[in-house]
Design a protein around this motif. Structure first.
Motif, PDB file in Angstrom:
ATOM      1  N   ASN A  97       1.136 114.018 -95.477  1.00 29.51           N
ATOM      2  CA  ASN A  97       1.718 114.214 -94.139  1.00 29.51           C
ATOM      3  C   ASN A  97       2.899 113.283 -93.898  1.00 29.51           C
ATOM      4  N   ALA A  98       2.797 112.042 -94.388  1.00 29.68           N
ATOM      5  CA  ALA A  98       3.888 111.084 -94.208  1.00 29.68           C
ATOM      6  C   ALA A  98       5.134 111.546 -94.951  1.00 29.68           C
ATOM      7  N   ILE A  99       4.948 112.058 -96.169  1.00 29.32           N
ATOM      8  CA  ILE A  99       6.100 112.555 -96.938  1.00 29.32           C
ATOM      9  C   ILE A  99       6.718 113.754 -96.239  1.00 29.32           C
ATOM     10  N   ASP A 100       5.880 114.666 -95.741  1.00 31.07           N
ATOM     11  CA  ASP A 100       6.402 115.836 -95.027  1.00 31.07           C
ATOM     12  C   ASP A 100       7.218 115.420 -93.813  1.00 31.07           C
ATOM     13  N   THR A 101       6.756 114.394 -93.110  1.00 28.24           N
ATOM     14  CA  THR A 101       7.496 113.910 -91.942  1.00 28.24           C
ATOM     15  C   THR A 101       8.856 113.352 -92.344  1.00 28.24           C
ATOM     16  N   LEU A 102       8.894 112.587 -93.426  1.00 25.01           N
ATOM     17  CA  LEU A 102      10.173 112.033 -93.896  1.00 25.01           C
ATOM     18  C   LEU A 102      11.140 113.137 -94.310  1.00 25.01           C
ATOM     19  N   ILE A 284       1.198 110.140-116.354  1.00 21.71           N
ATOM     20  CA  ILE A 284       0.795 110.471-114.993  1.00 21.71           C
ATOM     21  C   ILE A 284       2.035 110.850-114.194  1.00 21.71           C
ATOM     22  N   TYR A 285       1.981 112.006-113.554  1.00 23.83           N
ATOM     23  CA  TYR A 285       3.105 112.478-112.754  1.00 23.83           C
ATOM     24  C   TYR A 285       2.845 112.153-111.289  1.00 23.83           C
ATOM     25  N   LYS A 286       3.751 111.402-110.688  1.00 25.00           N
ATOM     26  CA  LYS A 286       3.593 110.954-109.318  1.00 25.00           C
ATOM     27  C   LYS A 286       4.797 111.369-108.484  1.00 25.00           C
ATOM     28  N   THR A 287       4.534 111.883-107.290  1.00 25.82           N
ATOM     29  CA  THR A 287       5.610 112.255-106.376  1.00 25.82           C
ATOM     30  C   THR A 287       6.109 111.006-105.654  1.00 25.82           C
ATOM     31  N   VAL A 288       7.405 110.751-105.761  1.00 28.50           N
ATOM     32  CA  VAL A 288       8.004 109.599-105.098  1.00 28.50           C
ATOM     33  C   VAL A 288       9.090 110.089-104.148  1.00 28.50           C
ATOM     34  N   VAL A 289       9.433 109.252-103.180  1.00 26.17           N
ATOM     35  CA  VAL A 289      10.456 109.586-102.190  1.00 26.17           C
ATOM     36  C   VAL A 289      11.712 108.772-102.487  1.00 26.17           C
ATOM     37  N   VAL A 290      12.859 109.429-102.447  1.00 21.50           N
ATOM     38  CA  VAL A 290      14.133 108.799-102.790  1.00 21.50           C
ATOM     39  C   VAL A 290      15.085 108.907-101.615  1.00 21.50           C
ATOM     40  N   ASN A 291      15.814 107.830-101.337  1.00 18.84           N
ATOM     41  CA  ASN A 291      16.869 107.847-100.332  1.00 18.84           C
ATOM     42  C   ASN A 291      18.094 108.513-100.943  1.00 18.84           C
ATOM     43  N   THR A 292      18.501 109.670-100.388  1.00 17.05           N
ATOM     44  CA  THR A 292      19.617 110.423-100.970  1.00 17.05           C
ATOM     45  C   THR A 292      20.963 109.736-100.772  1.00 17.05           C
ATOM     46  N   LEU A 293      21.028 108.794 -99.823  1.00 16.51           N
ATOM     47  CA  LEU A 293      22.293 108.097 -99.585  1.00 16.51           C
ATOM     48  C   LEU A 293      22.496 106.951-100.564  1.00 16.51           C
ATOM     49  N   THR A 294      21.402 106.261-100.890  1.00 22.39           N
ATOM     50  CA  THR A 294      21.523 105.104-101.792  1.00 22.39           C
ATOM     51  C   THR A 294      20.979 105.388-103.188  1.00 22.39           C
ATOM     52  N   ASN A 295      20.302 106.550-103.338  1.00 21.99           N
ATOM     53  CA  ASN A 295      19.657 106.916-104.605  1.00 21.99           C
ATOM     54  C   ASN A 295      18.614 105.890-105.049  1.00 21.99           C
ATOM     55  N   ALA A 304       2.155 102.129 -97.058  1.00 19.48           N
ATOM     56  CA  ALA A 304       3.314 102.499 -96.239  1.00 19.48           C
ATOM     57  C   ALA A 304       4.535 102.663 -97.132  1.00 19.48           C
ATOM     58  N   PHE A 305       5.510 103.418 -96.638  1.00 19.30           N
ATOM     59  CA  PHE A 305       6.788 103.575 -97.314  1.00 19.30           C
ATOM     60  C   PHE A 305       7.788 102.582 -96.724  1.00 19.30           C
ATOM     61  N   GLY A 312      20.032  94.836 -98.005  1.00 18.03           N
ATOM     62  CA  GLY A 312      19.134  94.834 -99.152  1.00 18.03           C
ATOM     63  C   GLY A 312      17.736  94.369 -98.831  1.00 18.03           C
ATOM     64  N   GLU A 313      17.395  94.305 -97.539  1.00 18.00           N
ATOM     65  CA  GLU A 313      16.064  93.866 -97.127  1.00 18.00           C
ATOM     66  C   GLU A 313      15.164  95.072 -96.866  1.00 18.00           C
ATOM     67  N   LEU A 314      13.896  94.920 -97.184  1.00 25.93           N
ATOM     68  CA  LEU A 314      12.950  96.006 -96.989  1.00 25.93           C
ATOM     69  C   LEU A 314      12.542  96.094 -95.506  1.00 25.93           C
ATOM     70  N   TYR A 315      12.458  97.313 -95.006  1.00 25.40           N
ATOM     71  CA  TYR A 315      11.924  97.539 -93.670  1.00 25.40           C
ATOM     72  C   TYR A 315      10.966  98.730 -93.735  1.00 25.40           C
ATOM     73  N   ARG A 316       9.957  98.670 -92.877  1.00 28.90           N
ATOM     74  CA  ARG A 316       8.889  99.661 -92.920  1.00 28.90           C
ATOM     75  C   ARG A 316       9.330 100.969 -92.281  1.00 28.90           C
ATOM     76  N   LEU A 317       9.121 102.070 -93.001  1.00 29.75           N
ATOM     77  CA  LEU A 317       9.459 103.385 -92.482  1.00 29.75           C
ATOM     78  C   LEU A 317       8.251 104.061 -91.836  1.00 29.75           C
ATOM     79  N   MET A 318       7.210 104.257 -92.629  1.00 24.73           N
ATOM     80  CA  MET A 318       6.056 105.009 -92.148  1.00 24.73           C
ATOM     81  C   MET A 318       4.839 104.672 -92.995  1.00 24.73           C
ATOM     82  N   GLY A 319       3.713 104.491 -92.327  1.00 23.84           N
ATOM     83  CA  GLY A 319       2.467 104.223 -93.024  1.00 23.84           C
ATOM     84  C   GLY A 319       1.627 105.478 -93.156  1.00 23.84           C
TER      85      GLY A 319
END
Length: 584
Positions: A97-102, A284-295, A304-305, A312-319
């Protein structure tokens, strides 16, 4: 029983099995495995009870067993399952569900610099009463081109039924005609209009089957403003607000930069890819999420993602909800900000339940002994008056005690009793000690009529010959009470005392209405109060926490409460000999 009746019964059994099998399959498809397993067990038990001669008596209990499975067994399973997860604010949905939301939430779309924009018009089909329907077409256009889109077929909704994503394809208009999947649409213009370019003179669009879609609305056409209500409340709300129009390699959405008056290029900030992880000899095949702007691949940690900002600092998107093992139980001991208030609440819960039983039992027994005196006149009147606190609903009595007796400013105790004696007002609800005293006083008032009633009934069941023999032997009243009354009384009353302890251990209503668990306990990052008992603490964790709801941790504490009550009840029943006669 005739054949027709038997036939109807077998039809009913067949339909019942079909419905339950359908429900089970649907639950497994929706990944609700717990409820699916519970209903599967009930189905097996039901068929066994129906078709087995040995299980004949159980047939009559099936309706009760159904509600037992659904309303008792499944909630127990769900609580146990939740206690091993991080389910709560920020972790409400699954990873999928979190991936679908992103991927689908409009928040995670971006518009490029100088995006291509298109004006649009809406054409709807009217019904027989000439009322607009939800069957519509979209016509997008600029100075040189026009494109047509059918009503979107791909629609995705969240758990509340709100549209989160819709998609449709755009097809180019050539010579006032559009071919969409072997269906031809023709643009209709007034007969006096000789031109076939531009969109200004289009009054309708006709399908090759004869269905006509009339020009209905355009945000730049003031003549269609009367139709804006239907457009905004129905078409835009149900379809266009999350509509993604695909035009070759372009994605178009209603643009907030144009106050949703145009469709503009918009692209996903995040997309998915498949990552291969080598584990020894396994891939093992795992689905990952990629930022299309920064690749850059999003970082997954703490369920959480996380993405990188400009620095260059990490910030929380969605748990997302995930299994965390025994962390909820471990942090009760390892985290001092949780363990400190938890064990204080734990101890107070035992003290509160134990003292409540003690006080109500002593007061109730005292009144019962008085009412059991054969020389007392007017027993019915006294008994009726003493039962009144039990007859009045608890939530009314508690509020009367809170506002009428324990109010610091105008309460009866502070203003009239202590005030006339020259004693400083007591902070009944704002001081931890006096708040606990107030709770015990109120609970004693609410509980003593029940104890008086059961004690009175038990006293009347004790044979009078025992007392006559004791008097002959020279026993005093106190000795008679200690060696005859109390032992025989406890045999009958002990199970009810255990039940009273269990009730007070989870007496949420009194705590919530009288003190709300307050005053607040210092030095904790959980919503703990000085008069909270475990059940009210669980409620605050689940629904009233300042940092959000924590259903997983609340479920873990609920399991602890259940274990405490179960163990305490078992040993009390065992050592008190309450079930001796039953076991014989």
């Amino acid at each position: 029983m005739n054949k027709f009746t038997k036939f109807l019964i077998w039809i009913f059994i067949g339909v019942l099995n079909a419905l339950l099998v359908w429900a089970i399959l649907l639950l497994f498809i929706l990944a609700n495995y717990g409820l699916g397993v519970v209903i599967s067990i009930f189905l097996v038990f039901t068929d066994w009870a129906i078709f087995s001669k040995k299980a004949y008596p159980y047939r009559y209990t099936l309706p009760a067993l159904f509600f037992l499975f659904i309303l008792t067994i499944y909630p127990i399973y769900y609580t146990i399952d939740s206690s091993f997860t991080n389910y709560g604010t920020g972790h409400l949905f699954t990873r999928t569900n979190a991936i679908d939301t992103l991927l689908t939430d409009p928040t995670y779309y971006f518009e490029p610099e100088n995006p291509k924009t298109y004006d649009f018009k809406v054409f709807v089909r009217y019904d027989e009463q000439y009322k607009p329907t939800e069957d519509f077409l979209l016509l997008l256009y600029d100075e040189n081109n026009m494109y047509l889109s059918e009503k979107p077929v791909t629609l995705e909704y969240d758990s509340r039924g709100n549209l989160i994503y819709a998609e449709s394809e755009l097809f180019p208009v050539e010579n006032d005609e559009v071919n969409v999947n072997d269906t031809t649409y023709t643009l209709i213009r007034p007969t006096e209009s000789l031109g076939t370019n531009g969109s200004d003179s289009i009054i309708a669009i006709e399908k090759d089957s004869g269905i006509r879609y009339s020009y209905f609305y355009s945000p730049v056409d003031p003549l269609t403003s009367t139709n804006s209500a239907f457009y905004n409340s129905v078409l835009r709300q149900n379809y266009l607000k999350s509509l993604n129009l695909v035009l070759q390699d372009q994605n178009l959405r209603l643009s907030s930069s144009t106050v949703f008056r145009k469709f503009s290029e918009a692209y996903r900030v995040y997309d998915t890819s498949v990552k291969v992880i080598v584990d020894g000899e396994r891939e093992i095949y795992k689905t990952v999420v990629v930022n299309t702007l920064t690749n850059k691949e999003l970082v997954e940690r703490d369920s959480a993602f996380w993405d990188y900002n400009e620095n260059g600092e990490l910030y929380r998107l969605m748990g997302y909800k995930d299994y965390i093992g025994g962390e909820n139980f471990a942090k009760i001991i390892t985290d001092p900000r949780i363990s400190g208030p938890f064990f204080k609440i734990f101890g107070w819960t035992f003290a509160y339940a134990g003292l409540s039983v003690l006080f109500t039992f002593v007061v109730g027994l005292a009144f019962a002994l008085v009412l059991n005196d054969v020389n007392l006149k007017g027993k019915i009147v006294y008994r009726t008056l003493l039962i009144i606190p039990w007859a009045i609903p608890a939530f009314i009595s508690v509020l009367v005690w809170r506002n009428g007796f324990f109010n610091e400013t105008y309460g009866i105790i502070n203003r009239f009793i202590l005030g006339n004696l020259g004693i400083e007002p007591v902070k009944w609800l704002n001081d931890p000690f006096w708040a606990k005293v107030a709770i015990l006083i109120t609970n004693t008032w609410l509980g003593f009529p029940y104890m008086m009633t059961i004690n009175l009934g038990s006293l009347q069941s004790i044979p009078g010959e025992l007392y006559e023999a004791a008097v002959i032997d020279g026993a005093t009243r106190w000795k008679q009470f200690r060696q005859i009354t109390l032992p025989l009384l406890m045999v009958a009353v002990a199970p009810l005392l255990v039940m009273s302890f269990a009730f007070n251990f989870n007496n949420f209503t009194l705590i919530y209405l009288l003190t709300g668990g307050g005053p607040a306990m210092a030095g904790t990052n959980t919503p703990a109060g000085s008069t909270d008992i475990l059940i009210s603490y669980v409620y605050k964790l689940a629904f009233e926490g300042s940092q959000g709801q924590d259903f997983g941790f609340a479920s873990a504490i609920s399991m602890i409460i259940f274990a405490i009550i179960a163990v305490f009840s078992y040993f009390n029943f065992r050592f008190s000999g309450s079930f001796e006669e039953v076991s014989r």
